[in-house]
Design a protein around this motif. Structure first.
Motif, short mmCIF file in Angstrom:
data_model
loop_
_atom_site.label_atom_id
_atom_site.label_comp_id
_atom_site.label_asym_id
_atom_site.label_seq_id
_atom_site.Cartn_x
_atom_site.Cartn_y
_atom_site.Cartn_z
N ALA A 65 46.40 46.88 44.39
CA ALA A 65 46.39 46.08 45.61
C ALA A 65 47.72 45.38 45.80
O ALA A 65 48.33 44.91 44.83
CB ALA A 65 45.27 45.04 45.57
N GLU A 66 48.16 45.34 47.08
CA GLU A 66 49.39 44.63 47.42
C GLU A 66 49.19 43.94 48.75
O GLU A 66 48.84 44.57 49.75
CB GLU A 66 50.57 45.59 47.50
N ALA A 67 49.40 42.61 48.76
CA ALA A 67 49.19 41.82 49.97
C ALA A 67 50.32 40.83 50.14
O ALA A 67 50.91 40.34 49.17
CB ALA A 67 47.85 41.08 49.92
N ASN A 68 50.59 40.50 51.41
CA ASN A 68 51.59 39.49 51.72
C ASN A 68 51.13 38.11 51.27
O ASN A 68 51.95 37.26 50.92
CB ASN A 68 51.89 39.50 53.21
N CYS A 69 49.79 37.91 51.28
CA CYS A 69 49.26 36.62 50.84
C CYS A 69 48.23 36.83 49.73
O CYS A 69 48.57 37.36 48.69
CB CYS A 69 48.69 35.85 52.04
N THR A 70 46.96 36.49 49.92
CA THR A 70 46.00 36.47 48.82
C THR A 70 45.37 37.84 48.57
O THR A 70 45.22 38.66 49.47
CB THR A 70 44.86 35.46 49.09
N VAL A 71 44.98 38.05 47.32
CA VAL A 71 44.17 39.20 46.93
C VAL A 71 42.94 38.66 46.21
O VAL A 71 43.06 37.96 45.20
CB VAL A 71 44.93 40.15 46.00
N THR A 72 41.75 39.01 46.75
CA THR A 72 40.49 38.58 46.15
C THR A 72 39.61 39.81 45.95
O THR A 72 39.33 40.53 46.91
CB THR A 72 39.75 37.57 47.04
N VAL A 73 39.18 40.05 44.71
CA VAL A 73 38.42 41.25 44.38
C VAL A 73 37.20 40.86 43.58
O VAL A 73 37.29 40.08 42.62
CB VAL A 73 39.27 42.26 43.58
N THR A 74 36.05 41.42 43.97
CA THR A 74 34.81 41.24 43.21
C THR A 74 34.26 42.62 42.89
O THR A 74 34.13 43.47 43.77
CB THR A 74 33.78 40.44 44.01
N ASP A 75 33.93 42.84 41.61
CA ASP A 75 33.40 44.13 41.18
C ASP A 75 32.18 43.88 40.29
O ASP A 75 32.23 43.03 39.40
CB ASP A 75 34.47 44.91 40.40
N PRO A 76 31.08 44.64 40.49
CA PRO A 76 29.87 44.35 39.71
C PRO A 76 29.95 44.82 38.27
O PRO A 76 29.13 44.40 37.43
CB PRO A 76 28.78 45.13 40.47
N ASP A 77 30.90 45.70 37.96
CA ASP A 77 31.00 46.27 36.63
C ASP A 77 32.39 45.99 36.05
O ASP A 77 33.08 45.10 36.50
CB ASP A 77 30.74 47.78 36.68
N GLU A 78 32.78 46.75 35.06
CA GLU A 78 34.13 46.61 34.54
C GLU A 78 35.13 47.22 35.52
O GLU A 78 34.78 48.10 36.31
CB GLU A 78 34.25 47.29 33.18
N ILE A 79 36.36 46.73 35.48
CA ILE A 79 37.39 47.24 36.38
C ILE A 79 38.73 47.25 35.66
O ILE A 79 39.03 46.35 34.86
CB ILE A 79 37.47 46.41 37.67
#
Length: 333
Positions: free
Chosen positions: A200-214
């Motif tokens: 992921a690449e963003a100019n501002c925030t990056v928010t990620v939710t994953d139910p398992d391992e990542i």
């Protein structure tokens, strides 16, 4: 005016100025319409046969109409209004050249190949979308409110590109590798994923939710980064920001060779250990296992606790280690 075309032993290739088109062919079907077009039930049944429709105006597939192709289907219009059923044994390409596009309003979609959807405005995926191979979404902004699945299996990837705006929505994105890019001014990425690997690449925030391992291949952000996983967070690559990083593994470890660069790193591993390489100003964290920090420069330790049986806290820094909170370990510090 309505055009009904049948080629029992061949292909159809027409340039039109009609209201609607219905077609059936043993070969491929190609329609180039000058203006708006309503596409009614159309079938290209022969082996390797595709459907390619381009409209100079709005292209509509109404409810009750079905497209069937043995090979690819490509639909292009200034605007796409898709409420019918699409079945393709290979790739589906959707291109709205002068408007937003909601991929999810498709009635039913069966795609054995790759889904490519491009909008000059906002691209919205509001339905339940499954592709046999990859999914590629591009829009000024991308809003994910339904489920998007690439697969099954390794190598079935989801790529999401917001050209000027943000990537947002609560819809679940499932794929082997998920790549999200939002580089417009103040653009954010907010994703719910079920991915093996994330970039992921963003100019501002990056928010990620994953139910398992990542596994994190690479995250670059101009503002805060937050990753929450139901299992282990595997730092295979770097996380880089000028602001804060929050990592929360609810039932696994936080570890890997990828370096975390930022201001304050907050790490929580409720069911495992923390082992990170950092270039941060401050660290605060808690774990049910050992905490190991390898910092390039100076670091300030805020409240930090390793509560699991026999859990140690080990911090190695290239500069000064400053204590500005409580440091608690079940075993050694």
């Amino acid at each position: 005016q309505d055009l009904i075309a049948t080629a029992a032993c061949g292909s159809i290739d027409v340039t039109t100025n009609v209201t609607s088109f219905t077609g059936s062919a043993d070969g491929s079907i190609t329609v180039n319409e000058d203006n708006n077009l309503t596409l009614l039930s159309t079938t290209a049944s022969g082996a390797g046969s595709s459907i390619n429709v381009t409209a100079g105006g709005v292209l509509t597939l109404p409810n009750g109409s079905t497209l069937n192709a043995a090979d690819d289907i490509s639909l292009t219009g200034s605007q796409l209004v898709l409420n019918g059923t699409i079945n393709t044994n290979d790739d589906l390409t959707l291109n709205a050249t002068n408007s937003s596009l909601d991929v999810g309003v498709l009635g039913n979609v069966s795609i054995n190949g790759t889904l490519t959807a491009t909008a000059s405005g906002t691209l919205t995926a509001s339905g339940n979308i499954t592709a046999g191979e990859d999914v590629l979404f591009t829009g000024q902004s991308v809003v994910l409110t339904g489920t998007t699945t690439a697969g099954p299996g390794a190598g079935s990837d989801v790529t999401i590109n917001a050209t000027t705006g943000s990537i947002s929505g609560s819809g679940l994105v499932t794929g082997d590798n998920v790549t999200a890019t939002a580089l417009g001014p103040n653009a954010n990425i907010s994703l719910n994923t079920d991915a093996n690997t994330l970039t992921a690449e963003a100019n501002c925030t990056v928010t990620v939710t994953d139910p398992d391992e990542i596994a994190i291949a690479n995250i670059t952000a101009g503002c805060d980064v937050s990753v929450k996983a139901g299992g282990t967070i595997d730092l295979q690559g770097p996380i880089t920001t000028n602001d804060n990083v929050t990592l929360n593994a609810t039932s696994g470890n936080i570890s890997g060779s990828g370096k975390v660069t930022g201001d304050v790193l907050t790490a929580t591993a409720s069911g495992g250990l923390i082992n990170v390489t950092t270039n941060v100003d401050s660290f605060t964290g808690s774990s049910n296992g050992t905490i190991t920090i390898n910092e390039d420069n100076a670091i300030t330790l805020l409240n930090t606790s390793a509560s699991g049986s026999g859990s140690d806290i080990t911090v190695t820094a290239g500069g000064t280690i400053t204590l500005d909170g409580s440091i608690t370990a079940n075993d050694d510090v």
